[in-house]
Motif scaffolding. Sequence first.
Motif, PDB file in Angstrom:
ATOM      1  N   VAL A  33     168.135  61.698  28.765  1.00  8.54           N
ATOM      2  CA  VAL A  33     166.875  62.080  29.409  1.00  8.54           C
ATOM      3  C   VAL A  33     165.765  62.056  28.369  1.00  8.54           C
ATOM      4  CG1 VAL A  33     168.041  63.500  31.130  1.00  8.54           C
ATOM      5  CG2 VAL A  33     167.226  64.560  29.032  1.00  8.54           C
ATOM      6  N   ARG A  34     164.567  61.746  28.854  1.00 12.12           N
ATOM      7  CA  ARG A  34     163.388  61.818  27.997  1.00 12.12           C
ATOM      8  C   ARG A  34     162.724  63.175  28.207  1.00 12.12           C
ATOM      9  NH1 ARG A  34     160.665  57.858  25.695  1.00 12.12           N
ATOM     10  NH2 ARG A  34     161.503  56.280  27.136  1.00 12.12           N
ATOM     11  N   ILE A  35     162.436  63.848  27.104  1.00  8.14           N
ATOM     12  CA  ILE A  35     161.859  65.190  27.162  1.00  8.14           C
ATOM     13  C   ILE A  35     160.491  65.186  26.503  1.00  8.14           C
ATOM     14  CG2 ILE A  35     162.141  67.599  26.437  1.00  8.14           C
ATOM     15  CD1 ILE A  35     165.197  66.998  26.283  1.00  8.14           C
ATOM     16  N   GLN A  36     159.504  65.675  27.217  1.00  9.13           N
ATOM     17  CA  GLN A  36     158.196  65.946  26.611  1.00  9.13           C
ATOM     18  C   GLN A  36     158.334  67.278  25.867  1.00  9.13           C
ATOM     19  OE1 GLN A  36     154.762  67.480  28.948  1.00  9.13           O
ATOM     20  NE2 GLN A  36     153.807  65.513  28.408  1.00  9.13           N
ATOM     21  N   VAL A  37     158.192  67.222  24.542  1.00  4.41           N
ATOM     22  CA  VAL A  37     158.474  68.387  23.708  1.00  4.41           C
ATOM     23  C   VAL A  37     157.267  69.326  23.686  1.00  4.41           C
ATOM     24  CG1 VAL A  37     159.100  69.168  21.397  1.00  4.41           C
ATOM     25  CG2 VAL A  37     160.039  67.014  22.282  1.00  4.41           C
ATOM     26  N   HIS A  38     157.514  70.576  24.085  1.00  9.13           N
ATOM     27  CA  HIS A  38     156.472  71.605  24.032  1.00  9.13           C
ATOM     28  C   HIS A  38     156.616  72.508  22.820  1.00  9.13           C
ATOM     29  CE1 HIS A  38     154.473  71.162  28.062  1.00  9.13           C
ATOM     30  NE2 HIS A  38     155.540  70.390  28.212  1.00  9.13           N
ATOM     31  N   ALA A  39     157.818  72.600  22.270  1.00  7.91           N
ATOM     32  CA  ALA A  39     158.051  73.431  21.082  1.00  7.91           C
ATOM     33  C   ALA A  39     159.240  72.878  20.316  1.00  7.91           C
ATOM     34  CB  ALA A  39     158.319  74.881  21.485  1.00  7.91           C
ATOM     35  N   CYS A  40     159.130  72.900  18.987  1.00 12.09           N
ATOM     36  CA  CYS A  40     160.247  72.521  18.124  1.00 12.09           C
ATOM     37  C   CYS A  40     160.271  73.486  16.942  1.00 12.09           C
ATOM     38  CB  CYS A  40     160.140  71.075  17.652  1.00 12.09           C
ATOM     39  SG  CYS A  40     158.573  70.615  16.878  1.00 12.09           S
ATOM     40  N   SER A  41     161.444  73.671  16.350  1.00 13.86           N
ATOM     41  CA  SER A  41     161.639  74.694  15.320  1.00 13.86           C
ATOM     42  C   SER A  41     161.578  74.104  13.920  1.00 13.86           C
ATOM     43  CB  SER A  41     163.000  75.378  15.500  1.00 13.86           C
ATOM     44  OG  SER A  41     163.025  76.148  16.673  1.00 13.86           O
ATOM     45  N   ALA A  42     160.791  74.748  13.058  1.00 15.36           N
ATOM     46  CA  ALA A  42     160.838  74.434  11.627  1.00 15.36           C
ATOM     47  C   ALA A  42     162.079  75.105  11.049  1.00 15.36           C
ATOM     48  CB  ALA A  42     159.585  74.937  10.929  1.00 15.36           C
TER      49      ALA A  42
END
Length: 337
Positions: A33-42
């Motif tokens: 699936v393709r996901i539009q990323v709203h948050a990712c973790s450093a």
Amino acid sequence: MKTMKAVVCRKYGGPEVAALEDIPSPALRAGSVRIQVHACSASFASLLVMEGKHQNRAPLPLIPGTEVAGVVVETGAGASRFRVGERVIAGVQSGGYAQEVVAPEETVFHLPDGVSFDAGAQFPTIYGTAYGALHWRARVAPGEVVLVHGAAGGSGLAAVEVAKALGATVIATAGSKAKQDVVLEHGADHAIDYHRADWRDAVLALTGGRGADVIYDPVGGATFDTSLRCIAPNGRIIPMGFASGAIPTVPANIVLVKNISVIGVYWGYYFGWGRHPVAPGNDAKLRQAYAQLFDWTAQGRIRPRVHAALPLSEFKTALHMIAGRQAIGRVIMRPQP
């Protein structure tokens, strides 16, 4: 050709040599699936990847990042678990620091409506790892004592909360009064300043001289060595990472005399990353794990802490917070405008 913004490393060297670039969006694959990323973790692991120092050395050019939360915008052939518009989290081997990711549906999980994207981005790796390490591998039982090192970081706080939810008494080490206060707020029964020369004695005093049944150690180095001197008979020690920069060795005589177990946990094994094929039965185990974690979240027993939420364009600031050990909880980046 559709493009997106992503953090790209074209040579090893850390955040300073990476750049936010406009690049082609990843191709959609069957079963993904393709996901539009709203948050990712450093994360500290991403720093190691960018420097070329991680045990899984990624080929260049690379987009770092393993934890994302967002919305499904497209499904590939044969992918049937998710619909366009659904809120999800995903664990990806790389590529998370971007506006879009493509992930196999086996490592994508529904994100409950009551959990924010910023909180959700902490579940794919750090909460999953804490659950797998403490429940599946160490088999923490109610009433046991769990010692968590580096407890104020994202990984440590996840371990504190999961251990407490499993019924353990939690002793946490953290490097400042502010950090100790936070770990206590998140469920730790006791907090110790690891700068104290006698923190081992403090652990023994809190356990009546017996020591901790389970030790969760993302620090390594001298911390791991000292932990072997305050572990209970039949105890389990989990080397979760090496934030100190030093990888310890384990004296086999101590393992023998103390009757202890050293437990390795690589979460990527369960996700089928690298040379590790997805083992039979892991899919059901993973979905049960995240169902339990989100159930605890709904009960208020898990409360992911966001130290800072920054736009993806400020990825260098976010990663420097991690490198400088400033973060209490997780530093989140938001790729969308």
